[in-house]
Design a protein around this motif. Structure first.
Motif, PDB file in Angstrom:
ATOM      1  N   LEU A  65      -3.433  18.448  -3.578  1.00  0.00           N
ATOM      2  CA  LEU A  65      -3.057  17.360  -4.480  1.00  0.00           C
ATOM      3  C   LEU A  65      -4.119  16.273  -4.439  1.00  0.00           C
ATOM      4  O   LEU A  65      -4.580  15.801  -5.480  1.00  0.00           O
ATOM      5  CB  LEU A  65      -1.689  16.793  -4.093  1.00  0.00           C
ATOM      6  CG  LEU A  65      -1.225  15.567  -4.886  1.00  0.00           C
ATOM      7  CD1 LEU A  65      -1.056  15.893  -6.364  1.00  0.00           C
ATOM      8  CD2 LEU A  65       0.067  15.026  -4.288  1.00  0.00           C
ATOM      9  N   ALA A  66      -4.530  15.875  -3.241  1.00  0.00           N
ATOM     10  CA  ALA A  66      -5.548  14.832  -3.103  1.00  0.00           C
ATOM     11  C   ALA A  66      -6.859  15.277  -3.751  1.00  0.00           C
ATOM     12  O   ALA A  66      -7.499  14.504  -4.471  1.00  0.00           O
ATOM     13  CB  ALA A  66      -5.761  14.492  -1.629  1.00  0.00           C
ATOM     14  N   VAL A  83      -2.782   6.070 -11.008  1.00  0.00           N
ATOM     15  CA  VAL A  83      -2.165   7.282 -10.467  1.00  0.00           C
ATOM     16  C   VAL A  83      -0.767   6.886 -10.018  1.00  0.00           C
ATOM     17  O   VAL A  83      -0.596   6.079  -9.117  1.00  0.00           O
ATOM     18  CB  VAL A  83      -2.976   7.853  -9.283  1.00  0.00           C
ATOM     19  CG1 VAL A  83      -2.272   9.060  -8.680  1.00  0.00           C
ATOM     20  CG2 VAL A  83      -4.389   8.200  -9.721  1.00  0.00           C
ATOM     21  N   LEU A  84       0.220   7.447 -10.679  1.00  0.00           N
ATOM     22  CA  LEU A  84       1.605   7.055 -10.440  1.00  0.00           C
ATOM     23  C   LEU A  84       2.390   8.200  -9.824  1.00  0.00           C
ATOM     24  O   LEU A  84       2.191   9.361 -10.168  1.00  0.00           O
ATOM     25  CB  LEU A  84       2.262   6.641 -11.757  1.00  0.00           C
ATOM     26  CG  LEU A  84       1.511   5.592 -12.576  1.00  0.00           C
ATOM     27  CD1 LEU A  84       2.206   5.362 -13.913  1.00  0.00           C
ATOM     28  CD2 LEU A  84       1.392   4.296 -11.803  1.00  0.00           C
ATOM     29  N   VAL A  85       3.302   7.850  -8.936  1.00  0.00           N
ATOM     30  CA  VAL A  85       4.220   8.799  -8.324  1.00  0.00           C
ATOM     31  C   VAL A  85       5.608   8.450  -8.823  1.00  0.00           C
ATOM     32  O   VAL A  85       6.028   7.291  -8.718  1.00  0.00           O
ATOM     33  CB  VAL A  85       4.161   8.705  -6.777  1.00  0.00           C
ATOM     34  CG1 VAL A  85       5.207   9.589  -6.141  1.00  0.00           C
ATOM     35  CG2 VAL A  85       2.772   9.060  -6.279  1.00  0.00           C
ATOM     36  N   LEU A  98      11.081  12.976   0.566  1.00  0.00           N
ATOM     37  CA  LEU A  98      10.231  13.350   1.691  1.00  0.00           C
ATOM     38  C   LEU A  98       8.749  13.424   1.339  1.00  0.00           C
ATOM     39  O   LEU A  98       7.924  13.821   2.163  1.00  0.00           O
ATOM     40  CB  LEU A  98      10.704  14.690   2.282  1.00  0.00           C
ATOM     41  CG  LEU A  98      12.115  14.642   2.883  1.00  0.00           C
ATOM     42  CD1 LEU A  98      12.520  16.011   3.405  1.00  0.00           C
ATOM     43  CD2 LEU A  98      12.207  13.590   3.972  1.00  0.00           C
ATOM     44  N   PHE A  99       8.400  13.018   0.115  1.00  0.00           N
ATOM     45  CA  PHE A  99       6.982  12.948  -0.239  1.00  0.00           C
ATOM     46  C   PHE A  99       6.370  11.727   0.445  1.00  0.00           C
ATOM     47  O   PHE A  99       6.905  10.619   0.348  1.00  0.00           O
ATOM     48  CB  PHE A  99       6.804  12.826  -1.754  1.00  0.00           C
ATOM     49  CG  PHE A  99       5.359  12.784  -2.171  1.00  0.00           C
ATOM     50  CD1 PHE A  99       4.616  13.943  -2.271  1.00  0.00           C
ATOM     51  CD2 PHE A  99       4.736  11.574  -2.443  1.00  0.00           C
ATOM     52  CE1 PHE A  99       3.280  13.912  -2.645  1.00  0.00           C
ATOM     53  CE2 PHE A  99       3.405  11.520  -2.812  1.00  0.00           C
ATOM     54  CZ  PHE A  99       2.672  12.691  -2.914  1.00  0.00           C
ATOM     55  N   PRO A 100       5.237  11.894   1.141  1.00  0.00           N
ATOM     56  CA  PRO A 100       4.613  10.771   1.862  1.00  0.00           C
ATOM     57  C   PRO A 100       3.831   9.850   0.908  1.00  0.00           C
ATOM     58  O   PRO A 100       2.602   9.859   0.874  1.00  0.00           O
ATOM     59  CB  PRO A 100       3.704  11.470   2.874  1.00  0.00           C
ATOM     60  CG  PRO A 100       3.343  12.764   2.213  1.00  0.00           C
ATOM     61  CD  PRO A 100       4.548  13.154   1.395  1.00  0.00           C
ATOM     62  N   THR A 101       4.561   9.036   0.169  1.00  0.00           N
ATOM     63  CA  THR A 101       3.970   8.190  -0.862  1.00  0.00           C
ATOM     64  C   THR A 101       2.914   7.236  -0.293  1.00  0.00           C
ATOM     65  O   THR A 101       1.823   7.099  -0.862  1.00  0.00           O
ATOM     66  CB  THR A 101       5.064   7.390  -1.596  1.00  0.00           C
ATOM     67  OG1 THR A 101       6.027   8.321  -2.108  1.00  0.00           O
ATOM     68  CG2 THR A 101       4.493   6.579  -2.737  1.00  0.00           C
ATOM     69  N   ALA A 102       3.220   6.588   0.820  1.00  0.00           N
ATOM     70  CA  ALA A 102       2.271   5.631   1.399  1.00  0.00           C
ATOM     71  C   ALA A 102       0.982   6.341   1.838  1.00  0.00           C
ATOM     72  O   ALA A 102      -0.116   5.860   1.585  1.00  0.00           O
ATOM     73  CB  ALA A 102       2.912   4.892   2.573  1.00  0.00           C
ATOM     74  N   GLU A 103       1.127   7.487   2.483  1.00  0.00           N
ATOM     75  CA  GLU A 103      -0.056   8.247   2.928  1.00  0.00           C
ATOM     76  C   GLU A 103      -0.888   8.684   1.727  1.00  0.00           C
ATOM     77  O   GLU A 103      -2.114   8.584   1.745  1.00  0.00           O
ATOM     78  CB  GLU A 103       0.400   9.480   3.708  1.00  0.00           C
ATOM     79  CG  GLU A 103      -0.731  10.404   4.123  1.00  0.00           C
ATOM     80  CD  GLU A 103      -0.208  11.694   4.752  1.00  0.00           C
ATOM     81  OE1 GLU A 103      -0.855  12.728   4.538  1.00  0.00           O
ATOM     82  OE2 GLU A 103       0.828  11.661   5.428  1.00  0.00           O
ATOM     83  N   PHE A 104      -0.223   9.141   0.671  1.00  0.00           N
ATOM     84  CA  PHE A 104      -0.935   9.567  -0.530  1.00  0.00           C
ATOM     85  C   PHE A 104      -1.675   8.382  -1.151  1.00  0.00           C
ATOM     86  O   PHE A 104      -2.829   8.504  -1.550  1.00  0.00           O
ATOM     87  CB  PHE A 104       0.042  10.178  -1.539  1.00  0.00           C
ATOM     88  CG  PHE A 104      -0.609  10.661  -2.791  1.00  0.00           C
ATOM     89  CD1 PHE A 104      -1.556  11.671  -2.769  1.00  0.00           C
ATOM     90  CD2 PHE A 104      -0.277  10.089  -4.008  1.00  0.00           C
ATOM     91  CE1 PHE A 104      -2.162  12.109  -3.948  1.00  0.00           C
ATOM     92  CE2 PHE A 104      -0.869  10.527  -5.177  1.00  0.00           C
ATOM     93  CZ  PHE A 104      -1.818  11.531  -5.148  1.00  0.00           C
TER      94      PHE A 104
END
Length: 110
Positions: A65-66, A83-85, A98-104
């Motif tokens: 993804l990254a 880039v939006l989540v 459980l998606f690591p939004t901050a890390e992403f």
């Protein structure tokens, strides 16, 4: 498929495999997610396979993804703040709790 890209989790596809949908190949806008009446036609939509309300994405999914987002940003001049989540969980349109939004987000700033 409503999205332009789908990133597999090892179930039915390889873990981290990036699949290009017909929407990307034909440059068709992504379909609006369930519950939305429309979507910006310039949006590039990426889906991760899996129920991210129950299981976090695999490390291969996050790595790909990254890589994919950075490649698209570079090629099309997309700033990180565009880039939006899709936040939240409990919906096919949302990324999952459980998606690591901050890390992403930190990855996007590198």
């Amino acid at each position: 498929v409503t999205d332009h890209f789908v990133i597999g989790n090892g179930v039915g596809t390889g873990d981290g495999d990036v699949l290009l949908s017909y929407r990307w190949r034909s440059q068709t806008p992504a379909a609006p997610p369930q519950g939305a009446s429309s979507m910006d036609p310039d949006c590039i939509s990426i889906a991760l396979v899996g129920d991210l309300d129950r299981t976090p994405p695999t490390s291969a999914q996050m790595r790909r993804l990254a890589e994919l987002v950075q490649s698209l940003r570079s090629k099309y001049g997309i700033p990180a703040n565009r880039v939006l989540v899709s936040p939240g969980g409990g919906s096919a349109a949302a990324i999952g709790k459980l998606f690591p939004t901050a890390e992403f987000g930190r990855q996007l700033q590198q």
